[in-house]
Design a protein around this motif. Structure first.
Motif, short mmCIF file in Angstrom:
data_model
loop_
_atom_site.label_atom_id
_atom_site.label_comp_id
_atom_site.label_asym_id
_atom_site.label_seq_id
_atom_site.Cartn_x
_atom_site.Cartn_y
_atom_site.Cartn_z
N ALA A 56 0.66 -1.27 0.02
CA ALA A 56 0.01 0.02 -0.02
C ALA A 56 0.75 1.31 0.05
O ALA A 56 0.55 2.22 -0.55
N ALA A 57 2.00 1.15 0.72
CA ALA A 57 2.87 2.49 0.65
C ALA A 57 3.89 2.55 -0.51
O ALA A 57 4.49 3.55 -0.90
N LEU A 58 3.60 1.53 -1.51
CA LEU A 58 4.68 1.42 -2.68
C LEU A 58 4.10 2.57 -3.76
O LEU A 58 2.84 2.58 -3.92
N PRO A 59 4.78 3.54 -4.01
CA PRO A 59 4.34 4.41 -5.21
C PRO A 59 3.99 3.61 -6.55
O PRO A 59 4.53 2.65 -6.70
N ALA A 60 3.05 4.24 -7.18
CA ALA A 60 2.38 3.72 -8.38
C ALA A 60 3.93 3.48 -9.41
O ALA A 60 4.47 4.58 -9.52
N ASN A 61 3.70 2.50 -10.07
CA ASN A 61 5.12 2.36 -11.15
C ASN A 61 6.55 2.19 -10.52
O ASN A 61 7.43 2.26 -11.28
N ALA A 62 6.55 2.00 -9.11
CA ALA A 62 7.76 1.81 -8.71
C ALA A 62 8.64 0.59 -8.92
O ALA A 62 7.83 -0.68 -8.94
N LEU A 63 9.84 0.59 -9.13
CA LEU A 63 10.62 -0.62 -9.19
C LEU A 63 10.95 -1.23 -7.81
O LEU A 63 11.59 -0.44 -7.03
N LEU A 64 10.18 -2.20 -7.74
CA LEU A 64 10.39 -2.93 -6.21
C LEU A 64 11.68 -3.75 -6.29
O LEU A 64 11.65 -4.72 -6.86
N VAL A 65 12.36 -3.72 -5.12
CA VAL A 65 13.56 -4.54 -4.68
C VAL A 65 13.11 -5.10 -3.44
O VAL A 65 13.35 -4.15 -2.46
N ALA A 66 12.95 -6.32 -3.11
CA ALA A 66 12.52 -7.08 -1.83
C ALA A 66 13.65 -7.54 -1.42
O ALA A 66 14.65 -8.25 -1.92
N LEU A 67 14.20 -7.04 -0.30
CA LEU A 67 15.02 -7.63 0.73
C LEU A 67 14.82 -9.02 1.28
O LEU A 67 14.03 -8.94 2.14
N ASP A 68 15.22 -9.95 0.80
CA ASP A 68 14.80 -11.52 1.15
C ASP A 68 16.07 -12.42 1.20
O ASP A 68 16.74 -12.63 0.42
N THR A 108 7.21 -10.31 -2.42
CA THR A 108 8.17 -11.00 -3.37
C THR A 108 7.73 -11.22 -4.55
O THR A 108 8.47 -11.02 -5.47
N ALA A 109 6.43 -11.56 -4.59
CA ALA A 109 5.83 -11.63 -6.10
C ALA A 109 5.83 -10.47 -6.90
O ALA A 109 5.85 -10.43 -8.02
N LEU A 115 16.50 -9.40 -3.34
CA LEU A 115 18.11 -9.32 -2.99
C LEU A 115 18.44 -9.82 -1.67
O LEU A 115 17.51 -9.31 -0.75
N SER A 116 19.41 -10.60 -1.49
CA SER A 116 19.74 -10.84 -0.47
C SER A 116 21.19 -10.04 -0.07
O SER A 116 22.00 -9.81 -0.72
N LEU A 117 21.53 -9.97 1.43
CA LEU A 117 22.71 -9.48 1.92
C LEU A 117 23.55 -10.78 2.22
O LEU A 117 24.37 -10.29 3.15
N GLY A 118 23.28 -11.86 1.91
CA GLY A 118 23.93 -12.94 2.33
C GLY A 118 23.19 -14.14 3.01
O GLY A 118 22.16 -13.87 3.56
N PRO A 119 23.59 -15.21 3.27
CA PRO A 119 23.28 -16.20 3.95
C PRO A 119 22.96 -16.09 5.47
O PRO A 119 22.08 -16.86 6.17
N LEU A 120 23.59 -15.28 5.97
CA LEU A 120 23.37 -14.90 7.60
C LEU A 120 22.25 -14.28 7.68
O LEU A 120 21.59 -13.60 6.93
N THR A 121 21.29 -14.45 8.91
CA THR A 121 20.20 -13.75 9.25
C THR A 121 20.45 -12.46 9.95
O THR A 121 21.31 -12.70 11.02
N TRP A 122 19.91 -11.32 9.52
CA TRP A 122 20.29 -10.01 10.21
C TRP A 122 19.18 -9.50 10.63
O TRP A 122 17.84 -9.84 10.24
N PRO A 123 19.24 -8.80 11.86
CA PRO A 123 18.16 -8.16 12.39
C PRO A 123 17.50 -7.09 11.50
O PRO A 123 18.32 -6.39 10.93
N HIS A 124 16.45 -6.98 11.29
CA HIS A 124 15.48 -6.34 10.43
C HIS A 124 15.94 -4.79 10.29
O HIS A 124 15.99 -4.05 9.78
N LEU A 125 16.19 -4.26 11.65
CA LEU A 125 16.59 -2.98 11.68
C LEU A 125 18.07 -2.50 11.60
O LEU A 125 18.44 -1.54 10.98
N LEU A 126 18.96 -3.64 11.52
CA LEU A 126 20.22 -3.53 11.18
C LEU A 126 20.47 -3.64 9.59
O LEU A 126 21.39 -3.21 8.99
N VAL A 127 19.28 -4.20 8.86
CA VAL A 127 19.62 -4.22 7.43
C VAL A 127 19.24 -3.16 6.64
O VAL A 127 19.88 -2.68 5.62
#
Length: 154
Positions: A56-68, A108-109, A115-127
């Motif tokens: 809902a917060a995503l601007p119209a026509n935005a190119l979305l990059v999901a960090l996952d 993600t769909a 995009l992943s920042l690697g295989p380690l799990t990071w706290p979402h605030l630190l990401v």
């Protein structure tokens, strides 16, 4: 590259917020941060509610990059090349960071890049700080600035 960072959770005073602010201030232009509240309920309900809020917060026509965690983890040089492609798309760019339960499949769909920042799990605030630093590094790589050292120590 003007970009938006959509993130679940709110910074409180602390090291994570200060680190994000430090790297975000180096970006030209800095990321616009939109913080969305964490949801309550079961893990599935939380992901669905937070995912709906992100979309809902995503601007119209935005190119979305999901960090996952499930996405590819590019090198810094490859991320620099990706940011150049995203910039050339001449569309608003939005990065999405989920909460503690991760991103809903709807996010993600919708994403054009995961995009992943690697295989380690990071706290979402630190990401947030990690992303800002890597985007700054990508800008430096593209400008041939010495911040990024391409060599590896022996």
């Amino acid at each position: 590259m003007k970009a938006l960072l959509l993130a679940i959770g709110r910074f409180k005073s602390g090291a994570e917020g200060a680190l994000f602010a430090q790297y975000n201030a180096r970006l030209r232009p800095p990321l616009d941060l939109v913080e969305l509240p964490e949801a309550r309920g079961s893990a599935g309900e939380i992901r669905a509610r937070e995912g709906a809020a992100l979309l809902a917060a995503l601007p119209a026509n935005a190119l979305l990059v999901a960090l996952d965690l499930g996405g590819p983890a590019p090198s810094s040089e490859a991320l620099a090349a990706l940011t150049e492609r995203w910039e050339q798309a001449a569309r608003p760019i939005a990065f999405a960071i989920g909460g503690a339960e991760g991103l809903d499949g709807a996010v993600t769909a919708r994403a054009e890049h995961v995009l992943s920042l690697g295989p380690l799990t990071w706290p979402h605030l630190l990401v947030r700080a990690l992303l800002a630093e890597q985007l700054f590094r990508a800008q430096c790589i593209r400008a041939n600035h010495p911040y990024h050292r391409r060599w590896r120590p022996a």
